[in-house]
Enzyme design. Sequence first.
Site, PDB file in Angstrom:
ATOM      1  N   ARG A 106       0.823  -1.223   0.000  1.00  0.00           N
ATOM      2  CA  ARG A 106       0.000   0.000   0.000  1.00  0.00           C
ATOM      3  C   ARG A 106       0.850   1.264   0.000  1.00  0.00           C
ATOM      4  NH1 ARG A 106      -2.982  -2.941   3.760  1.00  0.00           N
ATOM      5  NH2 ARG A 106      -4.766  -3.935   2.780  1.00  0.00           N
ATOM      6  N   LYS A 149       0.931  11.625 -11.033  1.00  0.00           N
ATOM      7  CA  LYS A 149       0.105  10.656 -11.762  1.00  0.00           C
ATOM      8  C   LYS A 149       0.973   9.468 -12.146  1.00  0.00           C
ATOM      9  CE  LYS A 149      -3.359  13.517 -14.092  1.00  0.00           C
ATOM     10  NZ  LYS A 149      -3.859  13.932 -15.420  1.00  0.00           N
ATOM     11  N   GLU A 202       6.379  20.000 -25.183  1.00  0.00           N
ATOM     12  CA  GLU A 202       5.734  20.190 -23.870  1.00  0.00           C
ATOM     13  C   GLU A 202       6.297  21.447 -23.174  1.00  0.00           C
ATOM     14  OE1 GLU A 202       3.243  18.243 -22.857  1.00  0.00           O
ATOM     15  OE2 GLU A 202       3.521  16.259 -23.771  1.00  0.00           O
ATOM     16  N   LYS A 225       4.224  23.632 -13.632  1.00  0.00           N
ATOM     17  CA  LYS A 225       3.379  22.460 -13.386  1.00  0.00           C
ATOM     18  C   LYS A 225       3.122  22.312 -11.886  1.00  0.00           C
ATOM     19  CE  LYS A 225       2.251  17.719 -14.373  1.00  0.00           C
ATOM     20  NZ  LYS A 225       2.453  16.514 -15.151  1.00  0.00           N
ATOM     21  N   GLU A 227      -7.025  17.035 -10.600  1.00  0.00           N
ATOM     22  CA  GLU A 227      -7.612  17.443 -11.878  1.00  0.00           C
ATOM     23  C   GLU A 227      -9.118  17.610 -11.820  1.00  0.00           C
ATOM     24  OE1 GLU A 227      -5.699  15.790 -15.333  1.00  0.00           O
ATOM     25  OE2 GLU A 227      -7.334  16.413 -16.629  1.00  0.00           O
ATOM     26  N   ARG A 249      -6.043  22.009 -13.539  1.00  0.00           N
ATOM     27  CA  ARG A 249      -5.014  21.091 -14.034  1.00  0.00           C
ATOM     28  C   ARG A 249      -5.272  20.709 -15.490  1.00  0.00           C
ATOM     29  NH1 ARG A 249      -1.851  16.244 -10.739  1.00  0.00           N
ATOM     30  NH2 ARG A 249      -0.638  15.541 -12.516  1.00  0.00           N
ATOM     31  N   ASN A 289      -3.606  20.011 -20.556  1.00  0.00           N
ATOM     32  CA  ASN A 289      -3.987  19.222 -21.734  1.00  0.00           C
ATOM     33  C   ASN A 289      -4.011  20.049 -23.013  1.00  0.00           C
ATOM     34  OD1 ASN A 289      -4.352  16.939 -20.160  1.00  0.00           O
ATOM     35  ND2 ASN A 289      -6.443  17.525 -19.654  1.00  0.00           N
ATOM     36  N   HIS A 295      -3.621  18.472 -26.357  1.00  0.00           N
ATOM     37  CA  HIS A 295      -3.638  17.021 -26.157  1.00  0.00           C
ATOM     38  C   HIS A 295      -4.882  16.329 -26.702  1.00  0.00           C
ATOM     39  CE1 HIS A 295      -0.048  17.695 -23.863  1.00  0.00           C
ATOM     40  NE2 HIS A 295       0.059  16.418 -23.549  1.00  0.00           N
ATOM     41  N   HIS A 334      -3.988  13.554 -29.072  1.00  0.00           N
ATOM     42  CA  HIS A 334      -4.307  12.145 -28.781  1.00  0.00           C
ATOM     43  C   HIS A 334      -5.093  11.519 -29.925  1.00  0.00           C
ATOM     44  CE1 HIS A 334      -3.791  12.618 -24.154  1.00  0.00           C
ATOM     45  NE2 HIS A 334      -2.693  12.147 -24.725  1.00  0.00           N
ATOM     46  N   HIS A 347       4.486  11.158 -28.989  1.00  0.00           N
ATOM     47  CA  HIS A 347       3.497  11.958 -28.255  1.00  0.00           C
ATOM     48  C   HIS A 347       3.719  13.472 -28.432  1.00  0.00           C
ATOM     49  CE1 HIS A 347       0.814  13.214 -25.076  1.00  0.00           C
ATOM     50  NE2 HIS A 347       1.814  13.859 -24.501  1.00  0.00           N
TER      51      HIS A 347
HETATM   52  N1  LIG Z   1       2.328  10.775 -15.333  1.00  0.00           N
HETATM   53  C1  LIG Z   1       2.151  11.857 -16.070  1.00  0.00           C
HETATM   54  O1  LIG Z   1       1.712  12.905 -15.582  1.00  0.00           O
HETATM   55  C2  LIG Z   1       2.522  11.798 -17.516  1.00  0.00           C
HETATM   56  C3  LIG Z   1       2.566  12.988 -18.253  1.00  0.00           C
HETATM   57  C4  LIG Z   1       2.972  12.919 -19.581  1.00  0.00           C
HETATM   58  C5  LIG Z   1       3.326  11.699 -20.141  1.00  0.00           C
HETATM   59  N2  LIG Z   1       3.253  10.565 -19.398  1.00  0.00           N
HETATM   60  C6  LIG Z   1       3.649   9.258 -19.956  1.00  0.00           C
HETATM   61  O2  LIG Z   1       5.022   9.315 -20.290  1.00  0.00           O
HETATM   62  C7  LIG Z   1       5.277   8.342 -21.309  1.00  0.00           C
HETATM   63  C8  LIG Z   1       6.187   8.952 -22.339  1.00  0.00           C
HETATM   64  O3  LIG Z   1       7.397   9.293 -21.732  1.00  0.00           O
HETATM   65  P1  LIG Z   1       8.736   9.465 -22.592  1.00  0.00           P
HETATM   66  O4  LIG Z   1       8.462  10.317 -23.746  1.00  0.00           O
HETATM   67  O5  LIG Z   1       9.799   9.841 -21.635  1.00  0.00           O
HETATM   68  O6  LIG Z   1       8.934   8.001 -23.167  1.00  0.00           O
HETATM   69  P2  LIG Z   1       9.892   6.776 -22.768  1.00  0.00           P
HETATM   70  O7  LIG Z   1       9.961   6.565 -21.331  1.00  0.00           O
HETATM   71  O8  LIG Z   1       9.462   5.636 -23.620  1.00  0.00           O
HETATM   72  O9  LIG Z   1      11.323   7.284 -23.277  1.00  0.00           O
HETATM   73  C9  LIG Z   1      11.514   7.533 -24.644  1.00  0.00           C
HETATM   74  C10 LIG Z   1      12.702   6.751 -25.183  1.00  0.00           C
HETATM   75  O10 LIG Z   1      13.891   7.395 -24.765  1.00  0.00           O
HETATM   76  C11 LIG Z   1      14.748   6.470 -24.094  1.00  0.00           C
HETATM   77  N3  LIG Z   1      15.466   7.254 -23.100  1.00  0.00           N
HETATM   78  C12 LIG Z   1      14.941   7.893 -22.018  1.00  0.00           C
HETATM   79  N4  LIG Z   1      15.899   8.603 -21.412  1.00  0.00           N
HETATM   80  C13 LIG Z   1      17.041   8.431 -22.116  1.00  0.00           C
HETATM   81  C14 LIG Z   1      18.364   8.926 -21.997  1.00  0.00           C
HETATM   82  N5  LIG Z   1      18.703   9.818 -21.062  1.00  0.00           N
HETATM   83  N6  LIG Z   1      19.285   8.500 -22.899  1.00  0.00           N
HETATM   84  C15 LIG Z   1      18.941   7.631 -23.887  1.00  0.00           C
HETATM   85  N7  LIG Z   1      17.706   7.162 -24.073  1.00  0.00           N
HETATM   86  C16 LIG Z   1      16.765   7.549 -23.192  1.00  0.00           C
HETATM   87  C17 LIG Z   1      13.839   5.399 -23.560  1.00  0.00           C
HETATM   88  O11 LIG Z   1      14.521   4.192 -23.377  1.00  0.00           O
HETATM   89  C18 LIG Z   1      12.800   5.323 -24.677  1.00  0.00           C
HETATM   90  O12 LIG Z   1      13.295   4.497 -25.714  1.00  0.00           O
HETATM   91  C19 LIG Z   1       3.925   7.922 -21.858  1.00  0.00           C
HETATM   92  O13 LIG Z   1       3.637   6.629 -21.410  1.00  0.00           O
HETATM   93  C20 LIG Z   1       2.961   8.920 -21.242  1.00  0.00           C
HETATM   94  O14 LIG Z   1       1.681   8.376 -21.020  1.00  0.00           O
HETATM   95  C21 LIG Z   1       2.872  10.606 -18.098  1.00  0.00           C
HETATM   96 ZN   LIG Z   2       1.851  15.422 -23.048  1.00  0.00          ZN
END
Ligand SMILES: NC(=O)c1ccc[n+]([C@@H]2O[C@H](COP(=O)([O-])OP(=O)(O)OC[C@H]3O[C@@H](n4cnc5c(N)ncnc54)[C@H](O)[C@@H]3O)[C@@H](O)[C@H]2O)c1
Ligand SMILES: [Zn+2]
Length: 381
Positions: A130, A152, A194, A235, A245, A249, A253, A256, A260, A275
């Site tokens: 938990r 999140k 972003e 943020k 949200e 918040r 978006n 987005h 999306h 993305h």
């Molecule tokens: N929780 C939230 O509030 C929130 C907000 C926005 C996005 N997200 C989520 O985030 C995800 C996308 O995140 P992302 O764009 O970071 O994708 P990701 O985690 O897949 O990373 C993108 C790519 O870059 C590589 N990588 C990351 N850091 C690196 C580094 N320093 N050197 C070399 N390679 C590296 C990873 O291995 C991957 O291949 C989605 O699943 C999305 O839903 C969450």
């Molecule tokens: Zn985003």
Amino acid sequence: MTSNPSFQPAHTTPVDLAERSYDIHIGPDLLRHAGHVLKTLSAGARALIISDSHVFEHHGHTLVQSLEDDAIAYETHVVTPGEPSKSWQPLQEIVDKALSMRLERGDVIIAFGGGVIGDLAGFAAAITLRGVRLIQIPTSLLAQVDSSVGGKTGINARQGKNLIGAFYQPLAVLADTHVLDTLPAREFRAGFAEVIKYGLINDAAFFTWLETHRHAIFEGGSQRAEAIARCCRAKANIVAEDEREKGRRALLNLGHTFGHALEGLCHYDGSKLVHGEGVALGMVMAFAFSQEMGLASKDDLARIITLLKASGLPVHPSEHLSEAVTAEQMMHFMLQDKKVSKGSLTLILARGIGHSFIARDVDQGKVSDFLTRFLAHHTAV
Ligand SMILES: NC(=O)c1ccc[n+]([C@@H]2O[C@H](COP(=O)([O-])OP(=O)(O)OC[C@H]3O[C@@H](n4cnc5c(N)ncnc54)[C@H](O)[C@@H]3O)[C@@H](O)[C@H]2O)c1
Ligand SMILES: [Zn+2]
């Protein structure tokens, strides 16, 4: 956190959430202080590092060395890079690993990677016993400015993205701006979309600053850390006001809902559209629609398009996607979005750069007509 005199982050941003408050530390070469940060916040804790193979190959040794220097016992669990890892099976393996190593509530899961790892490992931390402690060490630009801030966490379901999850705040976030040097260029650009978003939401001066310093941010100087810190502050302020949200918040978006829809049309295939590229296209659409509604000026739209293009980001689907996209297809996806309630469409629109607002009950016919016209042209202006 001053017992280690060499731990001097360029920026520290507090996230103010009463007893769940924490700091985001931002700057170059912070990774080698991870052990110190962990020890300060959770003395005597053991750690479970969750990472993906790309990140761990590049930077695992620095993190591990830092934990060893501070005599912190740790284990490591490395998952396959990419969105499919945000699913039940990898989650189950992490929880299983944590329980097998008899992690206790005072111990720490370290989420060391991009947004995928942050969401996955963060959710594992939320549900194991938990709630075990969590430290976020985001390594992509998107993760540093967005996903690691705000609590999140979660995984994807067969029925849609991010449908299973929890709000779970970390003990701290450590954003090392040098680790971004190994991030693939396309991922860096996507994260930059972003960054631009924060200027468009409510900080016109930041947008102007980005127009001037874009190059330096990509190169990795002090402006990179400053840009990330400004995004985290923006943020953090929004999240502090509206953690779950219920209102403001939703401004995050911006771009987005349109974005999306485009990602959905590409079946979330990152080779077609990542993305941040969807967000770039979506922000252009949000401002083009706002301009058509007489809210935002043509000049503002032109400035946005210029900055996105200069950053190597797409501004019109026809320039970026091999298959044509229709208004009907986009509307179909937009009305499925989990943010649509009872069939009414909420969009983030703007009265200009830095003046975005939540527009509820937007007339679907007007959006559909706009999209038909926008998509028929092969450029954004
Ligand atoms: N929780 C939230 O509030 C929130 C907000 C926005 C996005 N997200 C989520 O985030 C995800 C996308 O995140 P992302 O764009 O970071 O994708 P990701 O985690 O897949 O990373 C993108 C790519 O870059 C590589 N990588 C990351 N850091 C690196 C580094 N320093 N050197 C070399 N390679 C590296 C990873 O291995 C991957 O291949 C989605 O699943 C999305 O839903 C969450
Ligand atoms: Zn985003």
